[in-house]
Each structure stands twice: as C-alpha cells, then as structure tokens.
Design a protein around this motif. Structure first.
Motif, PDB file in Angstrom:
ATOM      1  N   MET A  27      -3.203   4.385  11.168  1.00 22.41           N
ATOM      2  CA  MET A  27      -4.096   3.526  11.448  1.00 22.41           C
ATOM      3  C   MET A  27      -4.693   4.145  12.879  1.00 22.41           C
ATOM      4  SD  MET A  27      -2.646  -0.217  11.204  1.00 22.41           S
ATOM      5  CE  MET A  27      -1.668  -0.882   9.553  1.00 22.41           C
ATOM      6  N   LEU A  71       0.896  -1.053  -0.045  1.00 20.59           N
ATOM      7  CA  LEU A  71      -0.194   0.120  -0.101  1.00 20.59           C
ATOM      8  C   LEU A  71       0.926   1.343   0.103  1.00 20.59           C
ATOM      9  CD1 LEU A  71      -2.902  -0.889   2.403  1.00 20.59           C
ATOM     10  CD2 LEU A  71      -3.274  -0.575   0.049  1.00 20.59           C
ATOM     11  N   PHE A  98      -3.585   8.417   3.382  1.00 16.23           N
ATOM     12  CA  PHE A  98      -4.775   7.579   3.327  1.00 16.23           C
ATOM     13  C   PHE A  98      -4.917   6.836   4.710  1.00 16.23           C
ATOM     14  CE2 PHE A  98      -4.250   8.032  -1.019  1.00 16.23           C
ATOM     15  CZ  PHE A  98      -5.351   8.323  -1.540  1.00 16.23           C
ATOM     16  N   PRO A  99      -5.472   7.497   5.811  1.00 19.66           N
ATOM     17  CA  PRO A  99      -5.726   6.863   7.102  1.00 19.66           C
ATOM     18  C   PRO A  99      -6.569   5.558   7.189  1.00 19.66           C
ATOM     19  CG  PRO A  99      -6.841   8.827   6.985  1.00 19.66           C
ATOM     20  CD  PRO A  99      -5.934   8.922   5.678  1.00 19.66           C
ATOM     21  N   LYS A 100      -6.465   4.703   8.024  1.00 24.12           N
ATOM     22  CA  LYS A 100      -7.313   3.739   7.956  1.00 24.12           C
ATOM     23  C   LYS A 100      -8.042   3.835   9.297  1.00 24.12           C
ATOM     24  CE  LYS A 100      -4.858   1.934   4.546  1.00 24.12           C
ATOM     25  NZ  LYS A 100      -4.075   3.169   4.491  1.00 24.12           N
ATOM     26  N   LEU A 111     -13.041   0.573  11.069  1.00 27.15           N
ATOM     27  CA  LEU A 111     -12.737  -0.448   9.975  1.00 27.15           C
ATOM     28  C   LEU A 111     -11.930  -1.565  10.542  1.00 27.15           C
ATOM     29  CD1 LEU A 111     -13.405  -1.100   7.063  1.00 27.15           C
ATOM     30  CD2 LEU A 111     -11.540   0.472   6.347  1.00 27.15           C
ATOM     31  N   ILE A 112     -10.793  -1.207  10.930  1.00 25.87           N
ATOM     32  CA  ILE A 112     -10.049  -2.102  11.681  1.00 25.87           C
ATOM     33  C   ILE A 112     -10.592  -3.141  12.573  1.00 25.87           C
ATOM     34  CG2 ILE A 112      -7.869  -2.473  12.995  1.00 25.87           C
ATOM     35  CD1 ILE A 112      -6.831   0.202  11.564  1.00 25.87           C
ATOM     36  N   SER A 172       3.989   6.064  10.087  1.00 24.93           N
ATOM     37  CA  SER A 172       3.630   6.100   8.643  1.00 24.93           C
ATOM     38  C   SER A 172       4.251   7.097   7.733  1.00 24.93           C
ATOM     39  CB  SER A 172       2.176   6.405   8.596  1.00 24.93           C
ATOM     40  OG  SER A 172       1.395   5.226   9.379  1.00 24.93           O
TER      41      SER A 172
END
Length: 301
Positions: free
Chosen positions: A190, A181, A249-251, A255-256, A236
C-alpha cells in the motif's frame, strides 16, 4: 480467577472468553442487553450511552478487561463517525472505571485497550512506552481513552493500558480484509510500502494478558506488539509467500486517500516501529515473534 470482559463479542474479546474458560477461569461478559438475557449464561448488564452499569455484577471480580469501542476501520471517517469512535471509548471507560472505584471488593487489575499511534512514524527508530504519542486523530483518541482510566489508578486499582498493534486473525480485522485479494493473486503493498506494520497475532494476546496478570510490577501503557515489526512491503511479500501467490498489484497512496480519506492515511499509510519494551523487560517470551511463522500458524494451522 473471576474475569469480567467488555467488548466480549468482538474478535479479541471472544478469543479471550474462550481461552480463559478453557483454562478453568470464571469469565463473565458485560453486555448491553437487559441482564444479559440474549446469552445462555450469566452476564453483567451495562449501557455506557445511558450511563448504566450493574455494580453488583462487578463485585468480587479479580480482573476486568475492557475492550469495548466503536470499530475504527469499519467505514470512512466522517465528522459524525469520528465523534462516535471517540465517545464510545470515553463514555464506556469513564463509566466502568468510576464504577470500579465504588465497589466494596474492587478488582486488583483493570486491563484497558488502547492503541499505539506514536509521534515518530519515520520507521527508523524503535519507539517504546516512554515515547510520546502523535497528534493525529487516533493518537488524540488514545490519549483520552487512557486518561479515563486514571480514576481507577488513583483509587488503588492496578491499571494497564494495552496498546494493541495490528491484530492478525483470519476471522477479522486487517488480515481478514486483505485475504480475498491476496488469495487470488491481486495483493500488493500500500502506497510506498515503507510504512511500518507493528503487529500481534490474535493467539498471542491471551498469553500476554496472563503474563500481565501475574506481573504486578507492570503498570500503565504496555505495547502489545511482536518484537519484529515489518514494512508494509515486507508484510505483503510474506503474506503472499505463505499463500503461495504473487504480490504484484500495489495500491497507490493517492487512491487510498481518495477512497478512505483521513482513515486511509492514518490506518494504512503510516506506522511506527513499536518496541514491546515493558513486555520484554518483565520477561515475556513471545510464542509467535516472526510474521511468517505467525501467518502460517493462523492460515495453515
């Protein structure tokens, strides 16, 4: 030296085998195949599930390094998977430690892998080996893992519990999973990005182990982490910089948690600011103390 290693085909184990052989030491793998027949080299047979181990092969070893255990982050933690993770460590460590106590020529040192899931995950205060472990699943596994080595210590074998941080390697583990990614510019923090990543470069580990072999005063838990942990957001940013890519593009934490459940929360969204207290007090000099230079070594060297 004569060194025996469990988990020798894993990322860390394979690196140790190659390193110590290059240094001229006699390294023997513990393997589950019959008498190590799948290798073109002598091996020591063991099978923790069956409770079988070749004590003859362990006789006269100077150091035993125990790394074997089911991969914590291979897949989502179901009840069955959590049982497998715990039992793989309990059975293997118990079998090995007990076998070592029954040898006529036991090793001087047992180095047994562990982890550092400490109670303080605020990230504000450094935690060292004197601080308590936490109450989550991984911490409970680590407590049981280390407990199984006590029989060896009680028999007079020096035991070091290697509390490994996040191991940085392009060949496996967390970094290898992030690279695809980040290389196409889709990386990012994250969750909040405030959680601490206490990391260690794969190439640092053999030198730490060599140091621990030499320093007989070091016993019990040892934090095997860089002296410079970073937040996930910092990690990151630095990884993206080394790769020459953005990290935009943070996660989202939600969602995690949705995708990975308890594993995502414990492995990716929490962390402690771990201090390598015993390594520093015993005089170890880190070769790769800073994340940026460590990543450059691993990814560009």
């Amino acid at each position: 030296m004569r060194i025996a290693i469990t988990g020798s085909t894993g990322m860390v184990g394979n690196r140790l085998v190659n390193h110590f052989r290059q240094e001229g030491h006699h390294v023997t793998r513990l393997v589950r195949g019959e008498s190590g027949s799948e290798y073109d080299e002598p091996a020591i047979y063991w099978n923790p599930t069956k409770g079988e181990i070749s004590k003859e092969g362990l006789e006269g070893q100077d150091v035993v390094i125990h790394l074997a255990g089911a991969n914590i982050a291979a897949r989502k933690w179901t009840r069955e998977r959590k049982y497998e993770i715990l039992k793989s460590r309990q059975l293997g460590t118990s079998l090995l430690a007990q076998a070592l106590t029954e040898l006529s020529r036991p090793p001087a040192l047992l180095l047994s892998a562990s982890g550092g899931e400490y109670a303080d995950t605020s990230g504000r205060t450094p935690v060292d080996e004197s601080c308590p472990l936490g109450k989550g699943f991984l911490a409970s596994v680590e407590k049981e893992w280390e407990k199984e080595t006590e029989v060896a210590a009680q028999a007079g074998i020096r035991v070091v519990n290697m509390r490994l941080g996040v191991v940085m390697s392009r060949k496996g583990g967390a970094l290898a999973k992030m690279l695809p990614l980040f290389r196409v510019g889709l990386g990012g923090r994250m969750g909040s990005g405030k959680q601490i990543t206490s990391w260690i470069l794969l190439d640092e580990i053999p030198y730490i182990i060599h140091h621990l072999i030499q320093h007989e005063e070091v016993i019990g838990p040892v934090n095997m982490v860089s002296p410079n942990p970073v937040t996930n957001a910092e990690f990151s940013r630095i990884l993206a910089k080394v790769l020459g890519r953005p990290a935009l593009f943070p996660k989202p934490a939600g969602l995690i948690k949705l995708l990975l459940g308890e594993m995502g929360e414990e492995v990716l969204l929490t962390g402690s600011r771990i201090e390598p207290g015993k390594l520093k007090s015993s005089g170890y000099q880190f070769r790769y103390p800073e994340l940026e230079s460590a990543l450059k070594h691993e990814l560009q060297g």
